[in-house]
Motif scaffolding. Structure first.
Motif, PDB file in Angstrom:
ATOM      1  N   UNK A   4      62.161  15.648 -60.889  1.00 20.16           N
ATOM      2  CA  UNK A   4      61.674  14.662 -59.917  1.00 20.16           C
ATOM      3  C   UNK A   4      60.890  15.303 -58.783  1.00 20.16           C
ATOM      4  N   UNK A   5      61.234  16.542 -58.428  1.00 16.79           N
ATOM      5  CA  UNK A   5      60.522  17.188 -57.326  1.00 16.79           C
ATOM      6  C   UNK A   5      59.110  17.589 -57.746  1.00 16.79           C
ATOM      7  N   UNK A   6      58.978  18.066 -58.978  1.00 19.24           N
ATOM      8  CA  UNK A   6      57.646  18.403 -59.475  1.00 19.24           C
ATOM      9  C   UNK A   6      56.808  17.137 -59.639  1.00 19.24           C
ATOM     10  N   UNK A   7      57.448  16.071 -60.108  1.00 19.36           N
ATOM     11  CA  UNK A   7      56.740  14.792 -60.230  1.00 19.36           C
ATOM     12  C   UNK A   7      56.233  14.324 -58.866  1.00 19.36           C
ATOM     13  N   UNK A   9      55.476  16.180 -56.352  1.00 15.46           N
ATOM     14  CA  UNK A   9      54.350  17.030 -55.953  1.00 15.46           C
ATOM     15  C   UNK A   9      53.055  16.556 -56.614  1.00 15.46           C
ATOM     16  N   UNK A  10      53.142  16.220 -57.899  1.00 13.32           N
ATOM     17  CA  UNK A  10      51.955  15.703 -58.588  1.00 13.32           C
ATOM     18  C   UNK A  10      51.513  14.370 -57.984  1.00 13.32           C
ATOM     19  N   UNK A  11      52.478  13.532 -57.655  1.00 11.40           N
ATOM     20  CA  UNK A  11      52.154  12.249 -57.035  1.00 11.40           C
ATOM     21  C   UNK A  11      51.473  12.475 -55.688  1.00 11.40           C
ATOM     22  N   UNK A  12      52.013  13.395 -54.911  1.00 12.07           N
ATOM     23  CA  UNK A  12      51.416  13.710 -53.614  1.00 12.07           C
ATOM     24  C   UNK A  12      50.003  14.261 -53.792  1.00 12.07           C
ATOM     25  N   UNK A  13      49.825  15.108 -54.801  1.00 14.72           N
ATOM     26  CA  UNK A  13      48.502  15.673 -55.060  1.00 14.72           C
ATOM     27  C   UNK A  13      47.506  14.569 -55.419  1.00 14.72           C
ATOM     28  N   UNK A  14      47.948  13.603 -56.226  1.00 18.98           N
ATOM     29  CA  UNK A  14      47.068  12.490 -56.594  1.00 18.98           C
ATOM     30  C   UNK A  14      46.666  11.686 -55.359  1.00 18.98           C
ATOM     31  N   UNK A 135      50.144  21.177 -49.082  1.00 17.50           N
ATOM     32  CA  UNK A 135      51.584  20.936 -49.088  1.00 17.50           C
ATOM     33  C   UNK A 135      52.084  20.660 -50.505  1.00 17.50           C
ATOM     34  N   UNK A 136      51.306  19.917 -51.298  1.00 22.95           N
ATOM     35  CA  UNK A 136      51.707  19.618 -52.679  1.00 22.95           C
ATOM     36  C   UNK A 136      51.804  20.898 -53.501  1.00 22.95           C
ATOM     37  N   UNK A 137      50.813  21.780 -53.366  1.00 23.17           N
ATOM     38  CA  UNK A 137      50.841  23.115 -53.975  1.00 23.17           C
ATOM     39  C   UNK A 137      51.225  23.072 -55.458  1.00 23.17           C
ATOM     40  N   UNK A 138      50.537  22.215 -56.214  1.00 22.88           N
ATOM     41  CA  UNK A 138      50.909  22.067 -57.618  1.00 22.88           C
ATOM     42  C   UNK A 138      49.715  22.180 -58.564  1.00 22.88           C
ATOM     43  N   UNK A 214      61.401  18.176 -47.552  1.00 24.31           N
ATOM     44  CA  UNK A 214      62.670  17.776 -48.163  1.00 24.31           C
ATOM     45  C   UNK A 214      62.456  16.840 -49.350  1.00 24.31           C
ATOM     46  N   UNK A 215      61.350  16.106 -49.340  1.00 21.67           N
ATOM     47  CA  UNK A 215      61.071  15.144 -50.410  1.00 21.67           C
ATOM     48  C   UNK A 215      60.503  15.816 -51.652  1.00 21.67           C
ATOM     49  N   UNK A 216      59.781  16.919 -51.475  1.00 20.98           N
ATOM     50  CA  UNK A 216      59.114  17.558 -52.618  1.00 20.98           C
ATOM     51  C   UNK A 216      59.743  18.887 -53.020  1.00 20.98           C
ATOM     52  N   UNK A 217      60.777  19.313 -52.310  1.00 14.98           N
ATOM     53  CA  UNK A 217      61.379  20.616 -52.587  1.00 14.98           C
ATOM     54  C   UNK A 217      62.847  20.454 -52.941  1.00 14.98           C
ATOM     55  N   UNK A 218      63.241  21.028 -54.062  1.00 16.75           N
ATOM     56  CA  UNK A 218      64.637  20.965 -54.482  1.00 16.75           C
ATOM     57  C   UNK A 218      65.498  21.789 -53.535  1.00 16.75           C
TER      58      UNK A 218
END
Length: 437
Positions: A4-7, A9-14, A135-138, A214-218
């Motif tokens: 979910x955290x990687x997802x 990050x991708x969502x944030x990147x989009x 910040x997304x860094x993905x 906290x939302x994008x990092x496990x």
């Protein structure tokens, strides 16, 4: 499986791609020239049936293909996910640009002030998007990844390679404009303004996005670390951050004598020279300042990973001093003046963080009488040194220098004097060491 955290990050990147596209659209609609990275696509859209978004797709797919000759098979295998993701990102970003241009299709500023206002709004939106992307860094966009491939292949500094790449696109856009339209179109003062403003804005807004971590990092699982960043600091250490003219170094000397512990200030110059290989004269001139601060922001667009591609002497010096600070703090109780020590040692359990400041007149008097600064230059020197210290601290830490929430003791030495300031720090130090025992 995509956690979910990687997802996220991708969502944030989009989301950042859409925000970036909106920023580009605002800059373009200002009619003062578009941003350097979209200059070719914008100019090409002016004399062909394709839109700017469609040309963005074409150009970025070309970058993806051109990357392969400069990559080894091993690099392709290691970066396969990021490499292939460029294709998806390219199509999505191109669509976002056309969508944003459509959304603000009725925005057509006529007078120059309105055009400039739209340009600045676009720069701000673009900077906000870039900061989110960092910040997304993905993933990476094709243009940025292409530059990274070239910088690795030719072993050149990423920042300067990116700067050259952007302005090469501008040059191509100018040539296309003259060849196909008989004049200069699509590249104007707005292109230069966007190039100069976006990077510094990214740098200043990036710290405000920390709430997203906290939302994008496990959550981290505690592990035993062995690198220099985790050297244990069992001793009580006093860090003194100070405004110029507040007497922070003098306070450190007084405390060192009273407490019988070592003071580190100018000693860092020699230690840092040994550790970094940088000449001591360079360190004396540039320590705790960012002589190329604006340029660094422009070169990196505020991108921390870009800056790490090739460290400048200033960055090497900061890393060397950071390691020295951790090492010395792990060996013995000590006093450290300046050098972002309060931030570097922020996780140390027995840390006393002091900030010294002073009213302007007291600072002026101390500079002229104790520091031998000429009276006619003292006020300007105080302002200059403090600006450098603010820039240095905030550039390397992302925190606000002098924020009272970050310190244990805020001491106005102009009001209470160094003697009283020393008494207060000594009392707190002895209380802390007694409680610890």
């Amino acid at each position: 499986m995509l956690n979910k955290y990687l997802f996220r990050r991708y969502l944030l990147f989009a989301i950042t791609l859409f925000v970036n596209a909106m920023g580009i659209a605002y800059i373009t609609k200002a009619a003062l020239g578009t941003s350097p990275i979209t200059s070719v696509t914008y100019v090409a859209s002016m004399f062909t049936p394709l839109t700017m978004g469609q040309w963005t797709i074409v150009l970025n797919l070309l970058f993806v293909l051109l990357e392969l000759p400069f990559m080894t098979r091993r690099q392709v295998r290691e970066d396969l996910r990021i490499y292939l993701s460029q294709v998806v990102i390219t199509f999505f970003f191109g669509l976002c640009i056309d969508l944003c241009m459509y959304i603000i299709r009725d925005l057509n500023p006529v007078d120059y002030i309105s055009q400039m206002a739209n340009l600045l709004i676009g720069c701000l939106i673009l900077a906000l998007g870039i900061a989110l992307k960092v910040k997304a860094d993905v993933a990476m966009m094709a243009g940025e990844y292409f530059v990274r491939v070239l910088s690795k292949h030719f072993r050149k500094d990423f920042g300067y390679m990116k700067l050259g790449f952007d302005w090469s696109l501008v040059a191509i856009a100018v040539i296309l404009s003259f060849c196909f339209m008989g004049g200069l179109y699509g590249v104007r003062e707005g292109t230069v303004i966007a190039a100069l403003l976006v990077g510094p804005i990214v740098h200043f807004v990036s710290p405000w996005y920390r709430f997203i971590d906290a939302w994008i990092t496990a959550p981290k699982v505690p592990t035993v670390q062995t690198d220099t960043n985790s050297i244990p600091t069992p001793h009580t250490v006093i860090t003194i951050a100070r405004e110029f003219g507040s007497g922070g170094h003098l306070l450190g000397e007084m405390l060192a004598k009273r407490l019988g512990i070592r003071l580190y200030d100018k000693e860092f110059i020699h230690l840092a020279a040994e550790k970094s290989g940088i000449d001591e004269a360079y360190i004396r001139r540039n320590e705790q300042s960012i002589p190329s601060f604006w340029l660094k922001c422009i070169l990196t667009d505020g991108n921390e990973s870009s800056r790490q591609q090739s460290l400048s002497p200033d960055d090497v010096l900061f890393l060397a001093e950071s390691n020295i600070i951790r090492e010395q703090a792990s060996k013995e109780p000590c006093i450290i003046v300046g050098r972002c020590a309060d931030y570097i040692l922020q996780n140390a359990p027995s840390l006393i963080k002091v900030f010294c400041y002073s009213d302007r007149e007291s600072a002026y008097q101390r500079c002229t009488t104790e520091y031998s600064v000429p009276a006619d230059k003292a006020r300007a020197e105080i302002a200059h040194v403090n600006r450098n210290r603010i820039a240095h601290y905030e550039y390397y830490t992302g925190e606000k220098w002098g924020d009272p929430h970050r310190y244990d003791l805020m001491l106005n030495t102009g009001s209470i004097g160094l003697q009283t300031a020393c008494d207060l720090v000594e009392e707190y130090y002895r209380k802390k060491t007694t409680d610890k025992a």
